[in-house]
Design a protein around this motif. Structure first.
Motif, PDB file in Angstrom:
ATOM      1  N   ARG A  16       0.834  -1.206   0.000  1.00 31.02           N
ATOM      2  CA  ARG A  16       0.000   0.000   0.000  1.00 31.02           C
ATOM      3  C   ARG A  16       0.865   1.251   0.000  1.00 31.02           C
ATOM      4  N   GLU A  17       1.908   1.259   0.803  1.00 32.19           N
ATOM      5  CA  GLU A  17       2.791   2.424   0.849  1.00 32.19           C
ATOM      6  C   GLU A  17       3.587   2.572  -0.440  1.00 32.19           C
ATOM      7  N   ARG A  18       3.977   1.459  -1.051  1.00 34.99           N
ATOM      8  CA  ARG A  18       4.656   1.507  -2.348  1.00 34.99           C
ATOM      9  C   ARG A  18       3.736   2.139  -3.394  1.00 34.99           C
ATOM     10  N   ALA A  19       2.491   1.687  -3.428  1.00 32.30           N
ATOM     11  CA  ALA A  19       1.525   2.236  -4.381  1.00 32.30           C
ATOM     12  C   ALA A  19       1.288   3.717  -4.113  1.00 32.30           C
ATOM     13  N   PHE A  27      -3.315   7.809  -6.230  1.00 31.45           N
ATOM     14  CA  PHE A  27      -3.587   6.655  -5.379  1.00 31.45           C
ATOM     15  C   PHE A  27      -5.004   6.728  -4.835  1.00 31.45           C
ATOM     16  N   ASP A  28      -5.742   5.640  -4.982  1.00 30.98           N
ATOM     17  CA  ASP A  28      -7.109   5.525  -4.465  1.00 30.98           C
ATOM     18  C   ASP A  28      -7.184   4.209  -3.696  1.00 30.98           C
ATOM     19  N   ILE A  29      -7.410   4.293  -2.402  1.00 30.36           N
ATOM     20  CA  ILE A  29      -7.413   3.100  -1.555  1.00 30.36           C
ATOM     21  C   ILE A  29      -8.474   2.103  -2.012  1.00 30.36           C
ATOM     22  N   ARG A  30      -9.610   2.589  -2.478  1.00 28.26           N
ATOM     23  CA  ARG A  30     -10.663   1.671  -2.942  1.00 28.26           C
ATOM     24  C   ARG A  30     -10.220   0.918  -4.184  1.00 28.26           C
ATOM     25  N   ALA A  31      -9.551   1.622  -5.098  1.00 29.02           N
ATOM     26  CA  ALA A  31      -9.039   0.967  -6.307  1.00 29.02           C
ATOM     27  C   ALA A  31      -7.904   0.006  -5.950  1.00 29.02           C
ATOM     28  N   PHE A  32      -7.109   0.352  -4.949  1.00 30.05           N
ATOM     29  CA  PHE A  32      -6.030  -0.524  -4.498  1.00 30.05           C
ATOM     30  C   PHE A  32      -6.570  -1.853  -3.991  1.00 30.05           C
ATOM     31  N   HIS A  33      -7.726  -1.816  -3.354  1.00 33.65           N
ATOM     32  CA  HIS A  33      -8.303  -3.036  -2.806  1.00 33.65           C
ATOM     33  C   HIS A  33      -8.740  -4.015  -3.887  1.00 33.65           C
ATOM     34  N   ASP A  34      -9.040  -3.538  -5.103  1.00 27.56           N
ATOM     35  CA  ASP A  34      -9.472  -4.442  -6.174  1.00 27.56           C
ATOM     36  C   ASP A  34      -8.428  -5.517  -6.478  1.00 27.56           C
ATOM     37  N   PRO A  35      -7.172  -5.169  -6.789  1.00 24.82           N
ATOM     38  CA  PRO A  35      -6.207  -6.233  -7.064  1.00 24.82           C
ATOM     39  C   PRO A  35      -5.800  -7.014  -5.809  1.00 24.82           C
ATOM     40  N   VAL A  36      -5.879  -6.376  -4.649  1.00 29.74           N
ATOM     41  CA  VAL A  36      -5.465  -7.048  -3.416  1.00 29.74           C
ATOM     42  C   VAL A  36      -6.490  -8.098  -2.991  1.00 29.74           C
ATOM     43  N   LEU A  37      -7.752  -7.753  -3.035  1.00 28.89           N
ATOM     44  CA  LEU A  37      -8.794  -8.657  -2.550  1.00 28.89           C
ATOM     45  C   LEU A  37      -9.461  -9.462  -3.662  1.00 28.89           C
ATOM     46  N   GLY A  38      -9.350  -8.996  -4.898  1.00 31.08           N
ATOM     47  CA  GLY A  38     -10.080  -9.597  -6.001  1.00 31.08           C
ATOM     48  C   GLY A  38      -9.616 -10.975  -6.410  1.00 31.08           C
ATOM     49  N   ASN A  39      -8.425 -11.373  -6.036  1.00 31.00           N
ATOM     50  CA  ASN A  39      -7.896 -12.670  -6.440  1.00 31.00           C
ATOM     51  C   ASN A  39      -8.005 -13.732  -5.352  1.00 31.00           C
ATOM     52  N   ALA A  49       3.414  -9.102  -7.278  1.00 26.80           N
ATOM     53  CA  ALA A  49       3.452  -8.920  -8.732  1.00 26.80           C
ATOM     54  C   ALA A  49       2.145  -8.319  -9.241  1.00 26.80           C
ATOM     55  N   THR A  50       1.024  -8.745  -8.677  1.00 26.47           N
ATOM     56  CA  THR A  50      -0.282  -8.227  -9.067  1.00 26.47           C
ATOM     57  C   THR A  50      -0.389  -6.740  -8.747  1.00 26.47           C
ATOM     58  N   VAL A  51       0.055  -6.360  -7.569  1.00 26.65           N
ATOM     59  CA  VAL A  51       0.000  -4.947  -7.183  1.00 26.65           C
ATOM     60  C   VAL A  51       0.964  -4.128  -8.032  1.00 26.65           C
ATOM     61  N   ASP A  52       2.148  -4.651  -8.316  1.00 24.11           N
ATOM     62  CA  ASP A  52       3.087  -3.936  -9.189  1.00 24.11           C
ATOM     63  C   ASP A  52       2.489  -3.722 -10.575  1.00 24.11           C
ATOM     64  N   ASP A  53       1.801  -4.727 -11.102  1.00 22.94           N
ATOM     65  CA  ASP A  53       1.129  -4.589 -12.398  1.00 22.94           C
ATOM     66  C   ASP A  53       0.035  -3.534 -12.332  1.00 22.94           C
ATOM     67  N   TRP A  54      -0.716  -3.522 -11.231  1.00 26.83           N
ATOM     68  CA  TRP A  54      -1.779  -2.527 -11.055  1.00 26.83           C
ATOM     69  C   TRP A  54      -1.198  -1.125 -10.984  1.00 26.83           C
ATOM     70  N   ILE A  55      -0.087  -0.958 -10.276  1.00 27.97           N
ATOM     71  CA  ILE A  55       0.568   0.346 -10.184  1.00 27.97           C
ATOM     72  C   ILE A  55       0.984   0.807 -11.572  1.00 27.97           C
ATOM     73  N   ALA A  56       1.610  -0.077 -12.337  1.00 25.21           N
ATOM     74  CA  ALA A  56       2.060   0.281 -13.687  1.00 25.21           C
ATOM     75  C   ALA A  56       0.879   0.658 -14.579  1.00 25.21           C
ATOM     76  N   ALA A  57      -0.195  -0.098 -14.503  1.00 25.86           N
ATOM     77  CA  ALA A  57      -1.375   0.199 -15.317  1.00 25.86           C
ATOM     78  C   ALA A  57      -2.020   1.515 -14.912  1.00 25.86           C
TER      79      ALA A  57
END
Length: 64
Positions: A16-19, A27-39, A49-57
């Motif tokens: 979360r702090e990296r993002a 940075f949107d905490i709600r959007a951050f939760h999508d890749p974290v909780l969605g899988n 890796a999923t969060v890094d991909d989300w950050i890049a996107a």
């Protein structure tokens, strides 16, 4: 069990702090939760890796 919970917690805080650092105002905490909780339950390396991909996107997407 408590040890594995704490390890996961620390990894999520780190991600979360990296993002937040890389995305700044975008940075949107709600959007951050999508890749974290969605899988569901996944290994921490896959989560990272999923969060890094989300950050890049998110960085590549047009602001708005």
């Amino acid at each position: 069990m408590a040890c594995s919970y704490k390890v996961g917690h620390l990894k999520m805080v780190e991600l979360r702090e990296r993002a937040r650092a890389q995305l700044g105002d975008r940075f949107d905490i709600r959007a951050f939760h999508d890749p974290v909780l969605g899988n569901g339950a996944i290994p921490l390396a896959v989560l990272e890796a999923t969060v890094d991909d989300w950050i890049a996107a998110t960085r590549a997407a047009p602001a708005g």
